[in-house]
Enzyme design. Structure first.
Site, PDB file in Angstrom:
ATOM      1  N   ASP A   1      30.220  49.374  39.184  1.00  0.00           N
ATOM      2  CA  ASP A   1      30.641  48.197  38.808  1.00  0.00           C
ATOM      3  C   ASP A   1      29.568  47.585  37.726  1.00  0.00           C
ATOM      4  O   ASP A   1      28.538  48.309  37.445  1.00  0.00           O
ATOM      5  CB  ASP A   1      30.729  47.345  40.081  1.00  0.00           C
TER       6      ASP A   1
HETATM    7  C1  BGC Z   1      33.744  42.799  38.763  1.00  0.00           C
HETATM    8  C2  BGC Z   1      34.586  44.072  38.606  1.00  0.00           C
HETATM    9  C3  BGC Z   1      35.270  44.225  37.340  1.00  0.00           C
HETATM   10  C4  BGC Z   1      34.254  44.229  36.403  1.00  0.00           C
HETATM   11  C5  BGC Z   1      34.406  44.462  34.996  1.00  0.00           C
HETATM   12  C6  BGC Z   1      32.607  43.203  37.935  1.00  0.00           C
HETATM   13  O1  BGC Z   1      31.767  41.855  37.816  1.00  0.00           O
HETATM   14  O2  BGC Z   1      33.120  43.315  40.323  1.00  0.00           O
HETATM   15  O3  BGC Z   1      35.645  44.019  39.542  1.00  0.00           O
HETATM   16  O4  BGC Z   1      36.336  45.256  37.047  1.00  0.00           O
HETATM   17  O5  BGC Z   1      33.385  43.149  36.411  1.00  0.00           O
HETATM   18  O6  BGC Z   1      34.887  43.197  34.402  1.00  0.00           O
END
Ligand code: BGC
Length: 748
Positions: A293
């Protein structure tokens, strides 16, 4: 010791099974054909270590911020071959422009992969995932993901960071809106539907995107519902409650996984060897790649698990994380770690192989621009059939929570209708959170939907009344004046779209601001009031629950929301949604879900020393699975074809469902089971099946469920997954408090 022997045995069996499955190609997402593997290998042989690490690096473009950091130099990085994938860049034109840099300006010309959070639609926005889940309609949910994939793929995207398959039992957690709710069985079925929808039949026809099961694992179990917070749960709970939707997604062929931000029992998921290597890549033989993530490798430093970014990179790559999202840790440190012998180059090759495999499978080496197609983009985005699907899905997601004296549906012949509330004419809130390229301008508000439906025949008086948040009551007077002129009052209240989703936890989940006071004032007029709720999580609204004659839960219903809600309010669609999550009475009850354990002192109102509160009942406001219809359904004649069965037999459960009301309608019949005695205690009930059944007014049908011993398995103290002989109670009905039940016995 016993536990270790069991785990070892389990892993050996899993390994043998996996190699068989991979060789025989039974598994849906078994490796692509041999030629792909050969091509991956020959490309790998040409790559420098830096180029390989480039493939393991994912950066955001500067189009959107979905996390705390931005890297202004991403185009330079593409040119240098130091980045293999980009997210938050979309449209055919822009993806083409960036792809050209990778293909024409780097030494090997390896195409980029474009990812984006296409969560509930790309441009045609569907209800938020929690809302879609309230439909319990797997075909419609799959179709929703299909539409999202078709639009995203036409805009140059190859990969969506969805579905989020995190089970969430705490409505304070804002991300409950992004998932399928609190139940593992329903959540697993929905995970499969979404993966199938996004990935379609594969990538021959540029109408599909790679899906990503996230956030692995147990992100939804954050302590106190505070986002990113610590997770501390037993392995049984992890395996029984939180992992099954991930396993279901893997079995359905999902090609990527995203690790979670949280730790599990002291180890951040970003470097969790056991979760990533032992379970995902070994036990489940997952052949795709794992992405972090947003900067989650870097975050292992504040977690207190790594001394610096380099150390964090070493831990995560060695645990099996293949791609670094936005952290630039692999970018900055991985080559040194390999040179220093702390990371084996074979691990790098494994990660790169997993990533290149996807690029070959997507056909990007044949035509790197095949997804970025301006003509298709123009033709498909917000195509009429996509809008129709969004409206259909939105109608199915609405849950009727209360309808005293059949106030709903409303007649289309009213003289005057007051439409009140801060959300009644808000376009942007209709989108909900994570609405990708969705544009508020395209949304139909509730007021617009009603105006279209009633086409000038009814006088509609609109007043906002107040804001979602804040203390300003100056709009109350006008709202009340409008209400007094009307036959019926509709009031749309709830949360703003941004109040749920990431980094949007709340400790008080009642209606924000002065909205409840507005509703009270409207009800005090004595006129019939219909409360239309818009929110990304369960709310605590006990006063409204007891005093508003009609309440319709509409979540954030998407681009076509206003039309869909009007269809239900005016009887063009009979509501059929069922809550995928429990609505508590107050936050003090949280976590409150339908399937806890019984305890040794189950609640008894006449006995002080039992498990309960002094100031509130144990029961929720509305239970999991609950939802009314304009008609009524009755269940009777619950039968099983045998009272006793063994592990090789199937029990057939049949029940008669009758439509006893005045409308045609659809019911979702739910099967719940309780294992009365276990070698470890079992929940008070568990969902084991559901079926949607459409019945004309006066019609009845006998429906059947099948149950096998395998459906009754759980993890015992030695982490063996088995069913245990004994008595099982089962119930079939319209929600998790169903009372029509019988007992069966598993003999061996
Ligand atoms: C979130 C994810 C997301 C990623 C990309 C993160 O902050 O937890 O769910 O896919 O950002 O945008």
């Amino acid at each position: 010791m016993k536990k270790i022997i069991h785990i070892t045995a389990l892993l050996v069996v899993a390994y043998l099974m996996n190699s068989f499955v991979l060789r025989s190609g039974i598994m849906k997402n078994a490796l692509p054909d041999k030629t792909v593997e050969q091509r991956v290998d020959s490309l790998l042989a040409l790559m420098t270590l830096e180029e390989k690490i480039g493939q393991m690096t994912l950066f955001t473009s500067d189009w959107e911020m979905t996390g705390p950091t931005l890297r202004a130099t991403y185009k330079e990085d593409i040119r240098k071959g130091r980045v293999g994938a980009i997210f938050n860049a979309h449209t055919a034109a822009y993806t083409k422009e960036l792809q050209r840099l990778a293909v024409e300006e780097t030494r090997l010309g390896i195409p980029l992969l474009f990812g984006y959070d296409v969560i509930h639609g790309y441009k045609t926005i569907f209800p938020i995932p929690l809302g879609e889940s309230a439909s319990w309609d797997l075909t419609a949910i799959e179709q929703g993901a299909r539409v999202a994939a078709i639009e995203a793929a036409a805009s140059g995207l190859h990969w969506t960071f969805a579905p989020m398959v995190d089970i969430a039992r705490d409505p304070r957690w804002g991300r409950i809106s992004e998932g399928a709710g609190e139940d593992t069985y329903l959540g697993s079925a929905i995970a499969v539907a979404r993966v199938k929808g996004f990935q379609g039949t594969g990538f021959d026809n540029t109408d599909a995107v790679l899906a990503c099961a996230k956030h692995y694992a147990a992100y939804g179990a954050a302590q106190a519902g505070r986002d990113y917070h610590t997770v501390d749960i037993s392995e049984q709970v992890m395996r029984e409650v939180y992992l099954p939707p991930f396993k279901a997604a893997a079995d359905a062929g999902v090609w990527t996984f995203m690790n979670a931000f949280n730790e599990w029992n002291g180890i951040p998921a970003t470097a969790h060897d056991y979760l990533l290597k032992d379970i995902l890549k070994w036990e489940w033989a997952f052949p795709g790649f794992v992405v972090t993530d947003y900067t989650s490798i870097n975050e292992m430093v504040p977690h207190g698990y790594a001394s610096d970014y380099k150390h964090a990179g070493e831990l995560s790559v060695n645990a099996g994380v293949d791609m670094d999202m936005q952290g630039a840790v692999y970018y900055n440190h991985l080559a040194d770690l390999v040179r220093e012998g702390k990371v084996k180059e074979s691990r790098i090759d494994d990660a790169v192989r997993r990533i290149l495999r996807m690029k070959f499978m997507l056909g990007l080496f044949e035509d790197p621009y095949r997804f970025s197609n301006a003509e298709r983009e123009k033709r498909l985005i917000m195509a009429p059939e996509h809008l129709a699907a969004a409206r259909d899905m939105a109608r199915k997601s609405l849950v009727l929570l209360r309808n005293e004296k059949q106030l709903l549906p409303l007649p289309k012949t009213m003289k005057t209708l007051a439409v009140i509330g801060p959300l009644a004419d808000s376009k942007v809130d209709m989108l909900g959170n994570w609405s990708a390229a969705g544009d508020a301008k395209d949304c139909v508000t509730l007021l617009e939907g009603i105006r279209t439906k009633l086409q000038g025949s009814t006088q509609i008086i609109y007043e906002k009344g107040c804001n979602v948040d804040g203390t300003d009551r100056t709009g109350f007077a006008k709202a009340l004046a409008a209400a007094k002129k009307a036959q019926v009052i509709l009031v749309a209240v709830g949360e703003a779209g941004w109040m749920s989703g990431e980094a949007a936890s709340r400790t008080d989940i009642s209606l924000p601001g002065v909205q409840e006071d507005l509703v009270k004032a409207l009800i005090a007029t004595g006129k019939p009031v219909v409360v239309v709720l818009m929110n990304g999580r369960p709310l605590t609204i006990p006063w409204i629950a007891d005093n508003a004659p009609a309440i319709l839960e509409t979540w954030f219903a998407g681009t076509q929301g206003g039309h869909a809600i009007s269809d239900v309010l005016f009887g063009d669609y009979n509501p059929s949604g069922k809550l995928p999550v429990t609505f508590p009475r107050n936050v003090g009850q949280i976590p409150l879900f339908y399937n806890p354990k019984n305890t040794g002192r189950p609640m008894n109102p006449n006995d002080k020393y039992t498990s309960k509160y002094l100031d509130a009942p144990n029961t929720p406001q509305w239970p999991f699975g609950f939802g009314l219809s304009y008609t009524t359904f009755e269940y009777s004649d619950l039968k099983t074809d045998k009272k006793e069965f063994d592990r090789n037999e199937t029990v057939t459960i049949s029940v008669k469902v009758a439509n006893t009301g005045q409308y045609d309608g659809e019911e979702t019949a739910q099967l719940y089971v309780r294992d009365l005695v276990g070698s470890v205690t079992r929940p008070v009930r568990e969902l084991k099946g559901f079926q949607k059944v459409f019945l004309k007014k006066g019609e009845s049908k006998v429906i059947q469920f099948k149950l096998r011993a395998d459906d009754l398995r759980f993890y015992n103290a030695d982490l063996q997954f088995r069913a245990e002989p004994g008595d099982f109670d089962l119930w079939v009905g319209s929600h998790s408090d169903a009372t029509l039940g019988t007992r069966i016995v598993l003999t061996r």
